[in-house]
Structure formats: C-alpha cells, structure tokens
Design a protein around this motif. Structure first.
Motif, short mmCIF file in Angstrom:
data_model
loop_
_atom_site.label_atom_id
_atom_site.label_comp_id
_atom_site.label_asym_id
_atom_site.label_seq_id
_atom_site.Cartn_x
_atom_site.Cartn_y
_atom_site.Cartn_z
N TRP A 1 -37.01 60.00 88.24
CA TRP A 1 -38.10 60.97 88.43
C TRP A 1 -38.39 61.67 87.12
N ILE A 2 -39.51 62.36 87.07
CA ILE A 2 -39.87 63.08 85.84
C ILE A 2 -38.82 64.14 85.53
N THR A 3 -38.24 64.75 86.56
CA THR A 3 -37.22 65.77 86.29
C THR A 3 -36.04 65.18 85.52
N GLY A 4 -35.68 63.95 85.86
CA GLY A 4 -34.60 63.28 85.12
C GLY A 4 -35.01 62.94 83.69
N GLY B 1 -31.47 76.95 89.08
CA GLY B 1 -32.87 76.56 89.01
C GLY B 1 -33.28 75.76 90.23
N SER B 2 -34.59 75.74 90.48
CA SER B 2 -35.13 75.01 91.62
C SER B 2 -36.41 74.29 91.19
N VAL B 3 -36.62 73.10 91.71
CA VAL B 3 -37.83 72.33 91.37
C VAL B 3 -38.15 71.31 92.45
N GLY B 4 -39.45 71.05 92.65
CA GLY B 4 -39.86 69.92 93.48
C GLY B 4 -40.76 70.30 94.63
N GLU B 5 -40.53 71.46 95.20
CA GLU B 5 -41.32 71.94 96.33
C GLU B 5 -41.29 73.46 96.28
N PRO B 6 -42.18 74.10 97.05
CA PRO B 6 -42.04 75.55 97.17
C PRO B 6 -40.66 75.85 97.75
N ASP C 1 -37.36 79.49 89.65
CA ASP C 1 -38.16 78.54 90.43
C ASP C 1 -39.20 77.97 89.47
N THR C 2 -39.11 76.66 89.19
CA THR C 2 -39.91 76.06 88.12
C THR C 2 -40.97 75.16 88.71
N TRP C 3 -42.23 75.51 88.53
CA TRP C 3 -43.33 74.66 89.01
C TRP C 3 -43.83 73.77 87.88
N TRP C 4 -43.93 72.49 88.18
CA TRP C 4 -44.54 71.54 87.24
C TRP C 4 -44.72 70.22 87.95
N GLN C 5 -45.23 69.22 87.26
CA GLN C 5 -45.57 67.92 87.86
C GLN C 5 -45.22 66.79 86.90
N THR C 6 -45.15 65.58 87.43
CA THR C 6 -45.03 64.40 86.57
C THR C 6 -46.11 64.46 85.48
N GLU C 7 -47.29 64.89 85.90
CA GLU C 7 -48.44 64.91 84.99
C GLU C 7 -48.32 65.97 83.91
N GLY D 1 -53.92 70.10 92.33
CA GLY D 1 -53.82 69.64 93.72
C GLY D 1 -52.98 70.57 94.59
N ASP D 2 -52.51 71.69 94.02
CA ASP D 2 -51.70 72.64 94.76
C ASP D 2 -52.48 73.91 95.06
N GLY D 3 -52.22 74.49 96.21
CA GLY D 3 -52.71 75.83 96.49
C GLY D 3 -51.77 76.85 95.88
N TRP E 1 -47.55 82.49 93.58
CA TRP E 1 -46.81 81.90 94.70
C TRP E 1 -47.44 80.55 95.00
N LEU E 2 -46.66 79.49 94.95
CA LEU E 2 -47.19 78.15 95.24
C LEU E 2 -47.28 77.96 96.76
N LEU E 3 -48.37 77.38 97.20
CA LEU E 3 -48.63 77.27 98.65
C LEU E 3 -48.63 75.83 99.15
N GLY E 4 -48.16 74.88 98.35
CA GLY E 4 -48.12 73.50 98.82
C GLY E 4 -49.38 72.74 98.42
N ARG E 5 -49.39 71.44 98.74
CA ARG E 5 -50.52 70.59 98.39
C ARG E 5 -51.75 71.00 99.20
N VAL E 6 -52.91 71.02 98.57
CA VAL E 6 -54.09 71.46 99.31
C VAL E 6 -54.46 70.49 100.42
C1 7RM Z 1 -41.33 68.23 88.99
C2 7RM Z 1 -41.97 67.48 90.14
C3 7RM Z 1 -45.24 67.61 91.66
C4 7RM Z 1 -45.58 68.45 92.87
C5 7RM Z 1 -46.40 69.67 92.54
C6 7RM Z 1 -46.06 70.59 93.69
C7 7RM Z 1 -44.60 70.30 93.93
C8 7RM Z 1 -42.92 70.95 92.17
C9 7RM Z 1 -42.63 73.06 92.61
C10 7RM Z 1 -43.59 72.54 93.50
C11 7RM Z 1 -43.83 74.62 94.47
C12 7RM Z 1 -42.28 74.45 92.72
N1 7RM Z 1 -42.93 66.59 89.82
N2 7RM Z 1 -43.74 71.23 93.20
N3 7RM Z 1 -42.23 72.04 91.80
N4 7RM Z 1 -44.19 73.32 94.43
N5 7RM Z 1 -42.91 75.17 93.66
N6 7RM Z 1 -41.36 75.01 91.93
O1 7RM Z 1 -41.59 67.70 91.27
O2 7RM Z 1 -44.80 65.03 90.21
O3 7RM Z 1 -42.80 64.81 91.55
O4 7RM Z 1 -44.31 66.60 92.00
O5 7RM Z 1 -44.38 68.97 93.46
O6 7RM Z 1 -46.79 70.22 94.83
O7 7RM Z 1 -47.76 69.35 92.46
S1 7RM Z 1 -43.71 65.67 90.90
#
Ligand code: 7RM
Length: 651
Positions: free
Chosen positions: A314-317, A389-394, A416-422, A503-505, A515-520
């Motif tokens: 995964w991108i995190t790795g 640390g936390s990553v991947g979802e809200p 709590d770290t928000w980011w994406q593969t992109e 693509g996230d709310g 505050w991240l609200l999930g995928r729109v």
């Molecule tokens: C790093 C990773 C990306 C999607 C992203 C969000 C969700 C990731 C958080 C999060 C809320 C967070 N890359 N997401 N981190 N949502 N809080 N800290 O996961 O490309 O696999 O996913 O994951 O929806 O758009 S990913």
C-alpha cells in the motif's frame, strides 16, 4: 445544527474534548509553535525548497522549485538526486552503517536485524542483478512479495537504477497481478515462493505463475525463498534470488536521476473496474515523505524505534516504511504477519520486545483491538510508546480515545493523518508538539499544504460540511495516471475548477479544525438531509458496547434513503437495538437514527482494511452483489445477505 442548504453535507456531531501536547512531550519536540506554519504561509514554494535542501542530498541543484500547469506539476526542475543514495549511502558515509534500519520479525517468530550498512550492500547487489536481467532506467519492475526485507531491497534497487517499481499487494489474486503487470508492461517480476499468514504458508509463486501465463512483457522472474513451499521454476525465466545474489558484485554507483524521473506506479482501484496506475516521481515525492515523516512523527532518529503496521503493497508502506523513514535514517520494526498469531496480543508483544516508541496503524486495526478487549494490551509493558498515529479511514472519536487510553497510557498524542495514494504523503495532520488535539479530527493542513472545504458550487466555506479540496500543488502529488491523461484530469481536476478534489467529505468546526466525513459516494440523503456515514458511525461507536459500525443509505419510499446500520460489539457486550437507535438520536439527532440495525461479528472490508459500504448497500437493497474480488473476506457478506433475506425489514 444542519445546514440550511441541503446540497451540502450536514454537520451533526459535536466533539468538545481537547488535548494540548503534554508539556514533557512538547519540550523535546521538533516543533512546539507555529513557526513552520508561518514560514509556509509566507511562501509555500520557498518552504518546500528549504525542506528539499535540508532533508535530502542533491547531486545537482534545481533551477525552478515548481512548474505548475494545471493539472500537471513538476517539482525541483533540473535537480538531480538518487533516492537509494538518500535512503542508504549517505547514512553509511556519515558513520551510521551499524545503525539498525530494520528489526524484522517473521510471523513464526524468526527475526533478522538489518543495519543500514547491510541494507546498502544488499541493494547494490540486487541493483546489479536487475541490470544483469536487462532492466534499464525507465523500465518497470513488478514486485509481488510478502512483508520481507527483500521487498524494501527490491524497491530501493529499482530506485538506484532509475527503474520504476509497481508493487502489488501479496494478498491480491493472480488476475489482479496480471492486469497490473500488463498495464505497466513490466519486464521483470520479483516474487517469493510463499509467505506466512495466520500460521500457514500462503503460496505466492503459484498465483504468480497463473498471472505469468498472460503477461507477455515479463522476461524474467526472481523468486525469494521464504515459505519453503514447493514451486515450479521455469528454466531460463525463473531464478532464485539467493542464486542471483551469490556471485554478483556489490559495486554499483548511485547514478543521479532527474527530479521528475518516474519512481513508481501504484495501482488503486477506482469506482469503475480498471485500476489506476498512480504515478509518483523522484525529488518532490522524497521531499514530501521525508518532511512529513520527520515532523508528523516528531522523529528523533537516535532514540526512536518506529513501527508502521501497513504492508509495503500500500502507499502507506511505500511512504512510511520504505522511503520516509529510510530517508530520515530511522530505526524501524517490520512485521510479516497478522495481529492475532499466535495470540491477540502479538502487536503488543512486538512493541514490548523492540521498545517501540512511535506506532502507526489503521482505524480498522484499532477497532479490532477494541473487540478483543483491553486485557490484550494490558499483558505487556507498552511504556516505551510516546506517539501514536492513525491512517486509512476516519477514526471515530471513541476509537481515538480507546487508542490513547489503552495503548498510549492516556498520555501519548494521537496523530490522525489524512492522505491518499494520490497525494503521496500526509497532507492533513497535527504536529504532535504543537497542535491541541480533538479526538477524531485530523486537525489542520500541514505547513506547505493548502486545503479548503467547498460547497456544492465550489465556493469556499469556513464552517460546516462540504467537500475537501486542495488548492495548491504539493511536492508528493501524483503526476498522472499511467497511460491515461484524460482520466487523470477528469477524476481529480474537473469536479471543481482550479482545485484537486479528493473525493472525501469534510467539515470545519468553529475552531477551524478539519473533520473527515468519508467518501462522498457514501453520503446518505435522508428526507433531503445529506448525512455523512462517518458521523452516524461515530455516534454508534460512542456507545460503550459498540466496537465498530458501518452505515449505508438504502432506498426508502418515504425518506428517499433510510439509514441501515451494521454493528459489531465489543468483546462480551450486549445491547438492545432500540437502545442503540435512541443513543444515536441523543448523540446527533433524530434525523440520523438508523431505521434498522444488524449485529454482525465482522464487516466487509477491502484488503487494506477499509469498510466497503457499496456492498452493504447492495445487501440492504436486496441486489445481487457486484464485484466482490477486492474483498478481504467474502464470507462476511454472504452471511449478511443470508440474514437480510431471513429477516423482514422492521420499524
Ligand atoms: C493513506 C491511504 C485514501 C482514502 C482517503 C480517505 C481515506 C485515509 C484518512 C482517511 C479519514 C484519515 N491512502 N482516509 N486516511 N479518511 N481520515 N486519517 O489510506 O489511497 O488507500 O486511501 O482513505 O477516504 O481518500 S488510500
């Protein structure tokens, strides 16, 4: 509290707890005030340039910091550097060759201790192996490995010679592997006989062989021996890693690469079938991951032992096991297996054994630990930990609190770290010595990052719910989708003009916290209210009996959509459906009360642990299930479907 305009996402959940940095943490931290924010706000490109020159070794200086021709960015244009040199050679040259780079622990309990000096020799040799197999600068190399150190070696060896890697997670099927190999037209595949998972060897070479029947671009296959399982080796094509490494030279100079040289492709599944090959390049990406790894994790490389539990697939790795930590000369733990082998306390025994100080994992894991109960971490001395640390979802506020209290002794900051593969690296996160935390909030955009929440019409909003966008290019941003420029523009740069749409709310609270609200795509529409899945799930998880929840909107003749919840309880807990519905009403309002709640021991997840709400929607609406190939465990939805058919919908 909901918005007047119903086109935006409602803001329902109010969270008032605040945690300033503990004084002793703050005293030792790299950043305790606003200086980085202030500097970046004055001149973001200048800020990134300072990071690039302080954190990395450049063989040739750049002439332009950033060339921005929306949607295409180039960073540190004209600069030249070698990623492997930055991750390995310079640490050894500086006298840190004996420093441990990787404390590797296999699932069965075997271990390897690998220093920066060891890793450098291994990478130079393997880079020569790749060259001997015909790999040249600009070629693509596929990697399909378990969590063994050779995965990092293979990635860094590619980087050393300017070949792009494309890592495919070892849990993906042969078809997924074949699709990715073919899209990238990779020349070489690096795989293993097998790896360990839940006490057994899972065959990788067998799956690779199936893929290889339909991948005409592959000329050679390198096989790492790990599982010890029987494999077929095709003469002329397949080679054992240890044979190739036995008599190859360890002299392999690190050639400087162009800053915009393709470093890797990483495929991510979009909403439509065909996965997107996300492109990342050299100088900007390495700057971004080194900077974020240093400051978000407050890295003190001489004393910290860092552990990120992601898979290198995964991108995190990529960013926070291989490139960020190694660019910073960190000592880290790398673990091959699952968290529940041989017991549910495996992670905590590893933390205790290696005296891990910084621990980075995903909400799905945290909620699983909540299900298993606090007895598991209580069996071990976790006092070495100082940052989580936390990553991947809200992360739901209650899961955040559980993590801080039961893993972090009630004192460790949680980032709590928000980011994406992109995005390549972390974008929104606290700086743990500087930021007052709120449980469940990723807090603020990092210095150098420009994030804004906009409404449906693309107007910036300062308060309430909307869509998360990025307004300025950043060094780690994707450079495109491999072979599909149009899809790149369309997916990320067309929904709002002049903005990257993630693509996230997201919502902003009265203090400006994000505050991240999930995928729109998952947002529900109940009687004209746009309700985020995250907020209803967080309300459910705030009940003391609930460990994990997924909610979806299912078609409803009266309200448009009705909220259906799938709930997993904490170990040993029980709760009445009516009580839980009322609990949600009390926490965030009657409009968000689930119509039906199903109790389930597990939720359907992707292989990287994200809840797949699309499938739950299909189940709730009685549809045949679409594509389930990306599910980690397909039996979970079979069971839910069976139950949905059995029980008439109630209210
Ligand atoms: C790093 C990773 C990306 C999607 C992203 C969000 C969700 C990731 C958080 C999060 C809320 C967070 N890359 N997401 N981190 N949502 N809080 N800290 O996961 O490309 O696999 O996913 O994951 O929806 O758009 S990913």
């Amino acid at each position: 509290m909901s918005n007047d305009e119903t086109t935006n996402i409602d803001d329902l959940l109010l969270e008032n707890r605040k945690f300033p940095p503990p004084p002793d943490f703050q005293e030792r931290s790299l950043v305790a005030g606003t200086q980085l924010y202030d500097e970046a706000a004055r001149d973001d490109e200048g800020f990134w340039a300072r990071q690039a020159s302080e954190l990395l070794h450049w063989d040739t200086d750049w002439t332009t910091i950033c060339e921005w021709d929306l949607p295409y960015a180039k960073w540190f244009v004209g600069g030249r550097l070698n990623v492997a040199y930055n991750c390995l050679d310079r640490h050894v040259e500086d006298g840190r060759g004996d420093k441990v780079a990787i404390h590797w622990e296999g699932e069965p309990g075997d271990t390897r201790t690998i220093t920066y000096g060891d890793l450098l020799v291994e990478v130079k040799k393997f880079a020569n192996v790749l060259k001997s197999l015909g790999v040249q600068t600009g070629d693509r190399v596929n990697i399909y490995l378990p969590m063994v150190p050779e995965a990092a070696v293979a990635m860094l060896a590619c980087a050393r010679i300017g070949a792009a890697h494309s890592v495919v997670f070892g849990g993906f099927s042969s078809q997924a592997l074949a699709d990715r190999i073919n899209d990238a037209e990779a020349k070489v595949l690096i795989t293993a006989d097998g790896g360990y998972r839940r006490g057994e060897v899972f065959p990788l070479k067998g799956a690779a062989d199936e893929a290889l029947a339909n991948t005409p671009s592959i000329e050679h296959v390198v096989v790492v021996k790990r599982g010890g399982n029987d494999v077929e080796m095709k003469v002329g094509r397949d080679h054992w890693y240890h044979d190739l490494m036995a008599d190859v030279s360890d002299d392999c100079p690190a050639e400087p690469m162009d800053s915009e040289q393709l470093l890797f492709l990483l495929y991510t599944s979009g909403t439509t079938g065909k996965p997107k090959g996300i492109m990342h390049t050299t100088g900007g990406y390495l700057t971004h991951v080194a900077y974020t790894h240093k400051y978000v994790f407050d890295l003190h490389p001489d004393t910290d032992v860092y552990w990120c539990t992601a898979d290198v697939g995964w991108i995190t790795g990529h960013s926070y096991i291989v490139y960020g930590p190694m660019a910073n000369g960190a000592t880290q733990v790398m673990y091959e297996g699952v968290p529940n082998f041989p017991g549910n306390d495996r992670f905590w025994s590893i933390v205790e054994k290696y005296k891990v100080t910084i621990f980075y994992t995903a909400p799905t894991a945290i909620r699983t630990f909540m299900k298993w109960g606090i007895e598991e971490p209580a069996k071990h001395d976790l006092s070495s930990l100082r940052l989580l640390g936390s990553v991947g979802e809200p992360i739901n506020p209650e899961a955040w609190m559980w993590y801080r209290d039961n893993i972090g002794a009630g004192t460790c900051p949680v980032v709590d770290t928000w980011w994406q593969t992109e995005t390549g690296g972390i974008m929104i996160s606290p700086l743990p010595g500087a930021t007052t935390l709120k449980p469940g909030s990723a807090t603020f955009a990092l210095p150098g990052v420009s994030a804004e929440v906009v409404d449906d019409g693309g107007q910036r909003i300062d308060h309430g719910g909307g869509y998360l966008t990025l307004t300025r290019p950043w060094p780690g941003m994707l450079r495109g989708i491999w072979g599909d420029g149009e899809r790149y523009r369309e997916t990320y740069w067309s929904r709002f003009s002049d903005r990257y749409f993630a693509g996230d709310g997201a919502k902003l609270d009265a203090d400006g916290y994000l505050w991240l609200l999930g995928r729109v795509d998952d947002v529900m529409n109940v009687s004209g209210h746009r309700i985020s899945t995250t907020e209803v799930e967080s309300a459910l998880v705030s009940h003391p009996s609930v460990a994990e929840a997924a909610v979806v909107g299912a078609n409803d003749p009266t309200t448009g959509q009705a909220i259906i919840a799938y709930v997993t309880l904490r170990g040993g807990s029980q709760v009445d459906e009516g009580d839980l519905r009322n609990h949600v009403a009390k926490e965030i309002g009657a409009i968000a009360k689930p119509k039906t709640i199903y109790f389930t021991p597990d939720l359907p997840k992707t292989r990287s642990g994200k809840i797949m709400r699309r499938l739950l929607r299909d189940v709730a609406e009685g549809r045949n299930l679409g594509d389930t190939t990306t599910l980690a465990d397909a039996s979970v939805v079979d069971e839910l479907q069976r139950r949905a058919a059995d029980s008439p919908s109630e209210d």
